[in-house]
Every structure is written in structure tokens, then in C-alpha cells.
Design a protein around this motif. Structure first.
Motif: not given
Length: 294
Positions: A59-61, A84-86, A286-287, A3-4
Motif C-alpha cells: 500500500d505504501a513505501v 500503485g504504491s503510495y 502515511v497510513a 508497508l515497505a
């Protein structure tokens, strides 16, 4: 989950709480200053660097983008999306929410009630514009203001005209709205995560002030949103495409009205007032979404 969090300052309460919640759940998390992110854009070749090193594989931002860097911050977020990040709040959704006029148009088109709003450009139309709204008091808002800044109350028609003319002279973008007197300087902040309100707080303006923002001296207390208020808050966030939002409602004779939808709601006030782990709810949401996005 890798995660960012896009934030200018990792020590801010909201950013720090998201980091703590993510690590407590075993996720890898890094805070990135969006202004230190830079991009390569080419067909089939989107890339990102941060302080001289490649950035990829997130995977997510979660965006915590302030209004002063909206343009660049959303461009960085969009680059992550293309890689490709959610994101629970996509770049286009943030841009919609940052523009009050656009937000009101979108919500009204969905049948979501809000204070009657007028907007115009030509000074020759000011008198007729205000007549469309009705008698004062009028609330005049800059379309990109935040935390109560750029919100003014005009109690007489002459005052409304004077403020409108002054703002036009400054080439400012603004809307004029009806003043909901029955609210008594109080509003309800609903923290929406996904399809539910995870926390709600009542904010009360101080004596002699009509703005209830905590940054303006407003007092916060835990509240229980009614089923109607929860439904309106969730519908408003969904209409703008936001998975995480602070939706401000005001009570009126015709039911709850949407004052504002915030795409980067602060967590300190609502967690302190309600004792709810809002950061944890955001990370869990988010996860789950990021896993489905893979």
C-alpha cells in the motif's frame, strides 16, 4: 496497511523506529534493501523481484535512500509508484531535494527566502560571479553533499577564488552563498510531516566550527519553532513535493532563511532532543494517505 521501507540497513535507528511504530499500530511492514530489488519494465507490465521472489501489493513505501544510491534507489521507488504504491516522498521529489542548486531555484521561485546563492561554470567568470554575491565570507557547497560534508567557509575573496578554481579542476558541482554571520553557528531543524512541523531542534556548532550538523560535533536541544518558521518549513517541503522532510532554517536580520531541505531526515537526533514520537507521526500520516490512494 502493507508497508515497505527502502533501507540498506534495517538496524539503523531511523529504520528501526519506523518499523517499531508501524508494528505498534498493527501494520504489516518489511524492510527492503533497494539494491536487492530488480525490475521488469514493459507497457502495462511493471514488476519487481527481491532476492528471487516477486514483490507486490504494498500500500505504501517509505524511502530511506542514502545519497550514494540516489539514482538506483529512486528508480526502485519509481517502480513501486508505477505499481500503485503510495510514497510520502515520491522519487522525483527526492531527486529535486538532493540537488542543492535545483532546490534553491525552486524555493526562490516560490518566494521562500534563503541565503543569496550564485552558480557558474566558466573560470573566466569567477571574479564577476563572486561580485554578484558580495563581499566575503562566502560559503561554498557541493550541490550533492550531505551531513555537512563538502561545505567550506572562505573568509577572503582570494580564498573564495582559490576554492572555486580547485573545485572546477575536480569537475565538482557547487554553489557559493552568502555567510549569515548573525546566526552564530546555530540553525533550526524542523521535522515536517504533511502540513505541520511535528518537532524542532536547535543545533549549535562547536567552538571554531561554522557547521552545526550533529555529525560535525554540533549540539542539539529541543526548540519551539515560531509561527513564521513553521510556515516557511511547511512551504519549503510542499514546494519540493515532500510529505516528510527535515528543513534547516537559519535566523537572519531579514527573517528565517532556508539552508537545506532533507528528504531523508535522521530521526535519532530530533527524537532524542525533543522526546517526540516522530516515527509514529510519519506512520500515521502515511497510513492516512495510503488509504486515500487506494
Amino acid at each position: 496497511m502493507k508497508l515497505a521501507i527502502l533501507s540498506r540497513n534495517g538496524s539503523l535507528y531511523s529504520t528501526r523506529r519506523l518499523v517499531e511504530a508501524a508494528r505498534a499500530r498493527g501494520h504489516s511492514v518489511r524492510v527492503l534493501d533497494p539494491l536487492r530489488c530488480y525490475m521488469r519494465i514493459a507497457p502495462g507490465g511493471f514488476a519487481m523481484h527481491y532476492k528471487g521472489r516477486p514483490v507486490s501489493g504494498y500500500d505504501a513505501v517509505i524511502p530511506r535512500i542514502g545519497t550514494s544510491i540516489t539514482r538506483y534507489g529512486t528508480a526502485v521507488l519509481r517502480q513501486f509508484e508505477l505499481m500503485g504504491s503510495y510514497s510520502p516522498n515520491p522519487s522525483d521529489a527526492i531527486l529535486r531535494a538532493r540537488d542543492k542548486l535545483r532546490t534553491h531555484q525552486i524555493l526562490a521561485a516560490q518566494g521562500i527566502d534563503l541565503p543569496t546563492t550564485v552558480f557558474g561554470d566558466n573560470p573566466d567568470d569567477t571574479q564577476d560571479l563572486l561580485s554578484l554575491l558580495g563581499p566575503p565570507p562566502h560559503v561554498i557547497k557541493l550541490t550533492e553533499g550531505t551531513q555537512g560534508a563538502g561545505v567550506m567557509l572562505a573568509e577572503k575573496a582570494s580564498a573564495s577564488r582559490a576554492v572555486v578554481e580547485a573545485l572546477r579542476g575536480l569537475y565538482a558541482n557547487f554553489v557559493v552563498q552568502e555567510f549569515v554571520a548573525e546566526a552564530g553557528g546555530s540553525d533550526l531543524r524542523c521535522l515536517v510531516v504533511g502540513d505541520r512541523v511535528v518537532a524542532a531542534m536547535r543545533r549549535q556548532a562547536p567552538e571554531g566550527e561554522f557547521r552545526s550538523n550533529l555529525h560535525r560535533g554540533g549540539q542539539a536541544s529541543a526548540a519551539e519553532a515560531s509561527p513564521e518558521e513553521r510556515a516557511v518549513a511547511v512551504r519549503s517541503a510542499r514546494a519540493l513535493g515532500l510529505g516528510v522532510a527535515g528543513v534547516d532554517l537559519v535566523a537572519s536580520a531579514r527573517g528565517p532563511l532556508v539552508l537545506e531541505v532533507n528528504s531523508t531526515p535522521g530521526l535519532e537526533g530530533v527524537e532524542g532532543a525533543c522526546g517526540v514520537d516522530v516515527a509514529g507521526a510519519i506512520i500515521d500520516y502515511v497510513a492516512e494517505k495510503a488509504k486515500k490512494n487506494q
